[in-house]
Design a protein around this motif. Sequence first.
Motif, short mmCIF file in Angstrom:
data_model
loop_
_atom_site.label_atom_id
_atom_site.label_comp_id
_atom_site.label_asym_id
_atom_site.label_seq_id
_atom_site.Cartn_x
_atom_site.Cartn_y
_atom_site.Cartn_z
N TYR A 150 27.04 37.88 67.29
CA TYR A 150 27.00 37.26 68.62
C TYR A 150 25.60 37.30 69.21
O TYR A 150 25.20 36.38 69.93
N ARG A 151 24.84 38.36 68.89
CA ARG A 151 23.47 38.42 69.42
C ARG A 151 22.61 37.30 68.81
O ARG A 151 21.83 36.65 69.51
N GLU A 152 22.77 37.06 67.52
CA GLU A 152 22.00 35.99 66.90
C GLU A 152 22.45 34.62 67.38
O GLU A 152 21.63 33.74 67.67
N ALA A 153 23.78 34.43 67.49
CA ALA A 153 24.32 33.13 67.91
C ALA A 153 23.94 32.82 69.35
O ALA A 153 23.43 31.73 69.65
N TYR A 154 24.18 33.74 70.27
CA TYR A 154 23.87 33.50 71.68
C TYR A 154 22.36 33.48 71.91
O TYR A 154 21.86 32.75 72.77
N GLY A 155 21.63 34.29 71.15
CA GLY A 155 20.18 34.28 71.28
C GLY A 155 19.58 32.96 70.86
O GLY A 155 18.57 32.52 71.42
N ALA A 156 20.20 32.31 69.87
CA ALA A 156 19.71 31.01 69.43
C ALA A 156 19.81 29.98 70.55
O ALA A 156 19.00 29.05 70.63
N VAL A 157 20.76 30.17 71.45
CA VAL A 157 20.92 29.26 72.58
C VAL A 157 20.00 29.65 73.74
O VAL A 157 19.35 28.79 74.36
N LEU A 158 19.91 30.95 74.03
CA LEU A 158 19.38 31.40 75.31
C LEU A 158 18.04 32.11 75.29
O LEU A 158 17.39 32.24 76.35
N ASP A 159 17.57 32.57 74.15
CA ASP A 159 16.39 33.43 74.13
C ASP A 159 15.13 32.78 74.70
O ASP A 159 14.24 33.47 75.21
N GLY A 160 15.02 31.46 74.62
CA GLY A 160 13.82 30.80 75.12
C GLY A 160 13.86 30.47 76.60
O GLY A 160 12.89 29.91 77.13
N MET A 161 14.94 30.82 77.29
CA MET A 161 15.12 30.34 78.66
C MET A 161 14.70 31.31 79.74
O MET A 161 14.55 30.91 80.90
N VAL A 162 14.52 32.57 79.42
CA VAL A 162 14.15 33.57 80.42
C VAL A 162 12.92 34.33 79.94
O VAL A 162 12.83 34.71 78.78
N GLY A 163 11.97 34.55 80.83
CA GLY A 163 10.77 35.27 80.47
C GLY A 163 9.70 35.15 81.53
O GLY A 163 9.95 34.72 82.66
N VAL A 164 8.47 35.51 81.17
CA VAL A 164 7.32 35.46 82.08
C VAL A 164 6.65 34.10 81.98
O VAL A 164 6.48 33.56 80.89
N PHE A 165 6.26 33.54 83.11
CA PHE A 165 5.58 32.26 83.14
C PHE A 165 4.79 32.16 84.43
O PHE A 165 4.88 33.04 85.30
N LYS A 166 4.02 31.12 84.57
CA LYS A 166 3.29 30.86 85.81
C LYS A 166 3.91 29.66 86.51
O LYS A 166 4.19 28.65 85.87
N ALA A 167 4.10 29.77 87.80
CA ALA A 167 4.70 28.70 88.59
C ALA A 167 3.78 28.31 89.73
O ALA A 167 3.14 29.16 90.37
N GLU A 168 3.73 27.03 89.98
CA GLU A 168 2.99 26.50 91.12
C GLU A 168 3.95 26.39 92.30
O GLU A 168 5.00 25.75 92.20
N ILE A 169 3.61 27.04 93.41
CA ILE A 169 4.48 27.02 94.58
C ILE A 169 3.64 26.74 95.83
O ILE A 169 2.42 26.91 95.83
N PRO A 170 4.28 26.30 96.92
CA PRO A 170 3.54 26.10 98.17
C PRO A 170 2.92 27.42 98.64
O PRO A 170 3.53 28.49 98.49
#
Length: 405
Positions: A150-170
Amino acid sequence: MKLFPHFISHISSFFHKHSQAVIWAELAALVFLFSGLFPAFHQKALNVLSGRPLASSSDASKSPAKSSIKWVDFNVTAEALNQAFRYDVDTVQSPIHLNWVDLLALLGSRYGGDFSSYRPKDMEAMAEAVLKGETTMDTLKEKSKNFDYYREAYGAVLDGMVGVFKAEIPVSEAPPEYVSENQDQDSGTIWVTKYGLKAFSPIAKGFPYNDYDDFGAARSYGFKRQHLGHDMMGQVGTPIIAVESGYVEAIGWNPYGGWRIGIRSLDQKRYYYYAHLRKNYPYQSNLSQGSYVQAGDVIGYLGRTGYSTTENTNNIDTPHLHFGLELIFDEARRQEGKEVWIDCYGLIQFLERSRCETVKVEGTKEWIRVYGMKEADPQRGGNPLEEGSSPEEGSSLAPSMTGGG
């Protein structure tokens, strides 16, 4: 000797009496009927259905490591996704950081993959026990039957969706530590480092749509088959958003999907398929095969093209986006037509929390995002985050966390 002229006459009559669409449908049926005898031809037909170009001999070397997983029944609910995501974000700077995919995989193992049995208190009890030191995630994983699957299966769907990034905000929404004393608080934007959801809904903010769980529904154009995607009914011209960053792998006309675009994720594990795009102006003008696309970018426009071998034809009755997500565990199996598509309904509901804000470009047919985003691209360096930057606690739940979505 009279048989040959008779045969030619019969073929000529056949092509006069049948439309191009009918011929295509009959040929498609024959392809799948004789697929066992002609596996290479069968592979090409499946590539047409999935909207992908034929792979080159070097593609396998670019793919993720091979896996034993042959299919994934992804029925994780939006409620479970939201709860696990909240635990991940809220503990990111704590001594014990709870990874949301680990939490979901533990529950998937407990439920046998059937999230119709999901109860929020099940995840709460597990997470709180770990946070209080009563147990550890490693202990729970060791005791959990089939956790690795289940970790491999669900990770294949979700692992790229949460993490550190830079965002432009007002500037007006930026934390005080990001704003200089002389900076105008009422105008302009600023870049801040975030930890949280860096994926988007495929429909831009402010544009209505309707959907329901239609994965696996019957389809008959060409031949009888299952619907391996998720339809989102909306208005023609609605901006379509890149759910995740990646590279354009396929773009152009497909007899089934009409004008369509396929984007491979940066880690090569996901293929996002956006189909039935607008007639005459389906894509953002700067896109071509191989283009780099940032999560949240406008990539095209909702329409109703498809179900025709003639390009730029509207043969779909109801305007909608066909959104598909294919998981890639083994490139060789994929090219044999052994594809792994998942039900995206729960995922789409979860991504409602991240709708990208867009604005019309005056004098054109295009829309663009209002706020930018940057993340590291492991293939080419992309826009790497500066060393030493730290995530902002709780920022992932702010509306601006994904560029105004």
